[in-house]
Design an enzyme around this catalytic site. Structure first.
Site, PDB file in Angstrom:
ATOM      1  CE1 TYR A  46      -4.134   1.357  -0.180  1.00 36.48           C
ATOM      2  CE2 TYR A  46      -4.587  -0.753   0.869  1.00 36.48           C
ATOM      3  CZ  TYR A  46      -5.023   0.360   0.155  1.00 36.48           C
ATOM      4  OH  TYR A  46      -6.337   0.452  -0.209  1.00 36.48           O
ATOM      5  CD  GLU A  48      -4.565   5.720   1.111  1.00 40.51           C
ATOM      6  OE1 GLU A  48      -4.209   6.196   2.206  1.00 40.51           O
ATOM      7  OE2 GLU A  48      -5.732   5.424   0.852  1.00 40.51           O
ATOM      8  CG  ASP A 196      -8.592   9.442 -24.250  1.00 45.50           C
ATOM      9  OD1 ASP A 196      -7.639   8.632 -24.291  1.00 45.50           O
ATOM     10  OD2 ASP A 196      -9.715   9.157 -23.800  1.00 45.50           O
ATOM     11  CB  THR A 222      -5.707   2.955 -21.962  1.00 48.73           C
ATOM     12  OG1 THR A 222      -5.652   2.965 -23.389  1.00 48.73           O
ATOM     13  CG2 THR A 222      -7.071   3.418 -21.499  1.00 48.73           C
ATOM     14  CE  LYS A 225      -8.442   1.074 -24.796  1.00 51.42           C
ATOM     15  NZ  LYS A 225      -9.382   2.203 -24.769  1.00 51.42           N
ATOM     16  NE  ARG A 231      -8.327  -4.168 -18.914  1.00 48.97           N
ATOM     17  CZ  ARG A 231      -8.510  -4.386 -20.216  1.00 48.97           C
ATOM     18  NH1 ARG A 231      -7.861  -5.356 -20.823  1.00 48.97           N
ATOM     19  NH2 ARG A 231      -9.336  -3.648 -20.909  1.00 48.97           N
TER      20      ARG A 231
END
Ligand SMILES: *Cc1c(COP(=O)(O)O)cnc(C)c1O
Length: 390
Positions: A46, A48, A196, A222, A225, A231
């Site tokens: 973790y 954050e 984008d 992203t 692709k 992902r």
């Protein structure tokens, strides 16, 4: 694996992927290195916050992972770290876009983006998406005669509507976008220009598609692709007196997300490392050549290709052809029965419905990863033609 049920399903999916011809324009096959990073112990951490500014202890390694990923992201797109910043924490493309609006556009203000049926993404202000509920969408499309962007019309729309942000870069637009002209569209409204590049990021990295960075304020993408990574998503922002990077960092965390997925970020770093190798340039070039060969062959066989062709990794085929052919749903179903996976897709000014539109979207990014060349692309086109004609 101890879990035999899931192990079996993973194996089944692996086999399915091997067996089919995958022409889904937004999918790809990643390297074993990317899969190894995703399946690593980095998953357990973790963290954050951002490097050196975390809310948990024990970050000496993951800080290095995140920093390396950011360094590579800038390098892969030839960006000067003094001029561009990058955030690599977005969990996927949709939250990345949401974070940009959250950072830069007051709630209720206008987002100008392409409508879904013309090739835009849900997160470009569609009413069914949060982005169309929290902000006011100003929707544009392509011109009816050319099925490409009409920049003059876009300028008029921007002047009339005065959006706060103009979004370009699409999910089903086969042509290159003229980013200089899009900049002029945004300037008319004194709006931010967001590109984008989710779909074509790998083509930009491979230098076979124009880079948006000279003209954009913010670039989202992203990574799964054409970029051929896990992902996830990344957000680039220009460094100047508007403080965009700080606003975007705050919108991603704590505005929208909690802890970053460090295994995913490591996977993105791996993919970016791969994208900087000469072999990737060859790959990107081959993707475009293959898609053009496929579109050309389909066109010779009598199918109508939207906008007359493609400059990228995808093409749109009008399978309906005003009733002379078959609907997109039937086309996609028939192809799937024959081991060819595509998606049904609306075409611009589609007279049919999104559940049974007039066309299909075809991409060659995944098959090119598996080694396809123009000859295979033409074979696939002939195969598609015989299946759709039966
Ligand atoms: C795929 C895509 C997205 C969203 O990505 P997800 O990871 O599915 O959320 C956003 N914008 C464009 C243009 C896309 O093609």
């Amino acid at each position: 694996m101890q879990d035999k049920q899931i192990e079996k399903l993973i194996k089944e999916e692996k086999e399915r992927q091997k067996k089919v011809i995958n022409l889904i324009a937004s999918e790809n096959y990643v390297s074993q290195d990317v899969l190894d990073a995703l399946g690593s112990e980095l998953n357990n951490k973790y963290a954050e916050g951002y490097s050196a500014l975390r809310y948990y202890g024990g970050n000496e390694v993951v800080d290095k992972v995140e920093n390396l990923c950011k360094e590579r992201a800038l390098k892969a797109f030839h960006l000067d770290p003094k001029k561009w910043a990058v955030n690599v924490q977005p969990l996927s493309g949709s939250p990345a876009n949401l974070a940009v609006y959250l950072a830069l556009v007051p709630l209720g203000e206008k987002i100008m983006g392409m409508s879904l049926p013309h090739g835009g993404h849900l997160t470009h202000g569609q009413k069914v998406s949060m982005t169309g509920k929290c902000w006011q969408p100003v929707s544009y499309g392509v011109a009816e005669d050319t099925e490409t962007l009409d920049y003059r019309a876009l300028k008029e729309l921007a002047k009339k509507e005065m959006p706060k942000i103009v979004v370009c870069g699409y999910t089903a637009y086969p042509r290159v976008v003229d980013f200089k002209k899009m900049r002029a569209v945004a300037d008319v409204a004194k709006a931010y220009l967001m590109v984008d590049m989710s779909h074509f990021a790998g083509l930009v990295a491979g230098e076979v598609y124009p880079s948006p960075f000279e003209y954009a304020d913010v670039v989202t993408s992203t990574t799964h692709k054409t970029l051929r990574g896990p992902r996830a998503a990344i957000i680039f922002s220009k460094i100047d007196d508007r403080d965009l990077p700080k606003k975007i960092d705050k919108a991603v965390f704590p505005g929208l997300q909690g802890g970053p997925h460090l295994n995913q970020i490591a996977g993105v770093a791996v993919a970016l490392g791969e994208a900087m190798k000469p072999a990737f340039k060859k790959y990107a070039k081959q993707v475009v050549l293959n898609t053009q060969a496929l579109a050309d062959e389909l066109s010779k066989l009598g199918w109508r290709i939207v906008s007359g062709g493609t400059d990228s990794h995808l093409c749109l085929v009008d399978t309906w052809m005003n009733g002379a052919g078959i609907g997109g749903k039937e086309a996609s179903d028939r192809l799937e029965k024959n081991g060819i996976i595509v998606n049904k897709n609306t075409i611009p000014f589609d007279a049919r419905t999104p559940v049974d539109p007039s066309g299909i979207r075809i991409g060659m990014a995944a098959e090119t990863t598996r080694g396809a060349k123009e000859k295979q692309a033409r074979d696939i086109a002939r195969n598609i033609d015989s299946i759709l004609r039966k």
